[in-house]
Design an enzyme around this catalytic site. Structure first.
Site, PDB file in Angstrom:
ATOM      1  CG  ASP B  36       8.822  61.158   7.649  1.00 52.66           C
ATOM      2  OD1 ASP B  36       8.121  62.101   7.232  1.00 52.66           O
ATOM      3  OD2 ASP B  36       9.391  61.177   8.758  1.00 52.66           O
ATOM      4  CB  SER B  37       3.854  59.220   5.657  1.00 57.02           C
ATOM      5  OG  SER B  37       4.134  58.776   6.958  1.00 57.02           O
TER       6      SER B  37
END
Ligand SMILES: NC(=O)c1ccc[n+]([C@@H]2O[C@H](COP(=O)([O-])OP(=O)(O)OC[C@H]3O[C@@H](n4cnc5c(N)ncnc54)[C@H](OP(=O)(O)O)[C@@H]3O)[C@@H](O)[C@H]2O)c1
Lengths: 236, 78
Positions: B36-37
């Site tokens: 994920d970011s």
């Protein structure tokens, strides 16, 4: 309650800030770090707090890595100031300094602390907002704007950081007896008391305990929220 | 495989919990490896630590694959 955890709270010389430091110290917090614009303001009974001198108005130019080479579990963004005037008489300096200290400084402190919290997958962040962010207050356009902005910031950060076990909340105190409210005259004080269902001002320990709750295990599943601590003054 | 590439791969494996065999040099951390970011931010922090350098935000944003990381670190680490 806070064994092996470190706290960084801004504005530890102030009424609410000193109570927060005390509360965490009395509940076993390991290291307590704080900030002031002038180290001479630190009282003798605050020797247990590791103070750094920073003016949050120009925090952008400060290398926080050099200042605080520490591990932070709890970040409490408490320092704040007001420069009141009716809007049409408010100078742009007073607008800017209030927004800068109450809001913009948080950006830099958060950048620094959140990175560390993401890495260790734990963090508790608490902003000290104000009831007037939710009700408005004549003469406080700058202050209410700075505090209301926190509520959006809290929600976005809470959503971004939940997956890393970092909670982000705020506390909105009502009228708390403090350096800020000591400046009011008796008429102003009585007018305020008339609006508070509990018929008394809050005290800074009421706020410290609420901060303690949000940082404790009892609040592990609470994030993105504002806790109103105001004796019934405004029910939001 | 270069030394840098090996060290970068090890970090990616450890951090994202993916099998080494699944990582191609052009696999994207987010689209192909399930990051994920925030994972990408953590990867960059881990690269900084391993290679003793600081990766500025604008460069960090461009590191989206193993190859990007290796190229950047080959040019910029001590
Ligand atoms: N008291 C209330 O009724 C009330 C109600 C709602 C919300 N609040 C909020 O609660 C927080 C604490 O207020 P308080 O009542 O404890 O006020 P206070 O006693 O006046 O303390 C304010 C603190 O903020 C620090 N500060 C102010 N300007 C600063 C700057 N430019 N750079 C760095 N630090 C700065 C001060 O540090 P130094 O003086 O050491 O430099 C001091 O420690 C504030 O955010 C306030 O808005 C208070």
């Amino acid at each position: 309650m806070f064994k092996d955890k470190n706290l960084l709270v801004t504005g530890g010389t102030g009424s609410i800030g000193s109570s927060i430091c005390n509360y965490f110290n009395n509940n076993g917090c390991k290291d307590i770090y704080s900030t002031t614009t002038n180290l001479n303001k630190v009282r003798d009974d605050q020797a247990y707090i590791k103070f750094k001198e920073i003016n949050l108005n120009n925090i952008e130019n400060i290398n926080l890595d050099e200042l605080f080479d520490i591990d932070i579990d709890f970040l409490v963004l408490n320092a704040g100031l007001n420069k009141d005037n009716i809007f049409l008489r408010m100078s742009s300096e007073d607008w800017n300094s209030v927004i800068n200290v109450n809001l913009n400084s948080s950006f830099h402190l958060l950048k620094y602390c959140v990175k560390k919290m993401v890495k260790k997958k734990f963090g508790r962040i608490v902003f000290i907002s104000s009831v007037v962010a939710y009700t408005g207050n004549p003469g406080q356009a700058n202050y209410t704007a700075s505090k209301a902005a926190i509520s959006g910031l809290v929600k976005s950060l809470a959503l971004e950081l939940s997956s890393r076990n970092i909670t982000v909340n705020s506390i909105a105190p009502g009228f708390i007896s403090s350096n800020m409210t000591d400046k009011l005259n008796d008429d102003q004080k009585n007018a305020i008391l008339g609006r508070i269902p509990m018929k008394k001002l809050g005290n800074s320990d009421d706020i410290a305990k609420a901060v303690g709750f949000l940082c404790s295990e009892n609040a592990n599943y609470i994030t993105g929220q504002t806790l109103h601590v105001n004796g019934g003054l405004a029910l939001i | 495989m270069s030394d840098i590439e090996e060290r970068v791969k090890k970090i990616v494996v450890e951090h994202l919990g993916v099998e080494e065999a699944k990582i191609q040099s052009d696999s994207k951390f987010i689209d192909d490896l399930g990051a994920d970011s925030l994972d990408t931010v953590e990867l960059v922090m881990a690269f900084e630590e391993e290679f003793g350098c600081e990766i500025p935000d604008d460069a960090a944003e461009k590191i989206v694959t193993l190859k990007d990381a290796v190229t950047y670190l080959s040019a910029n680490s001590n």
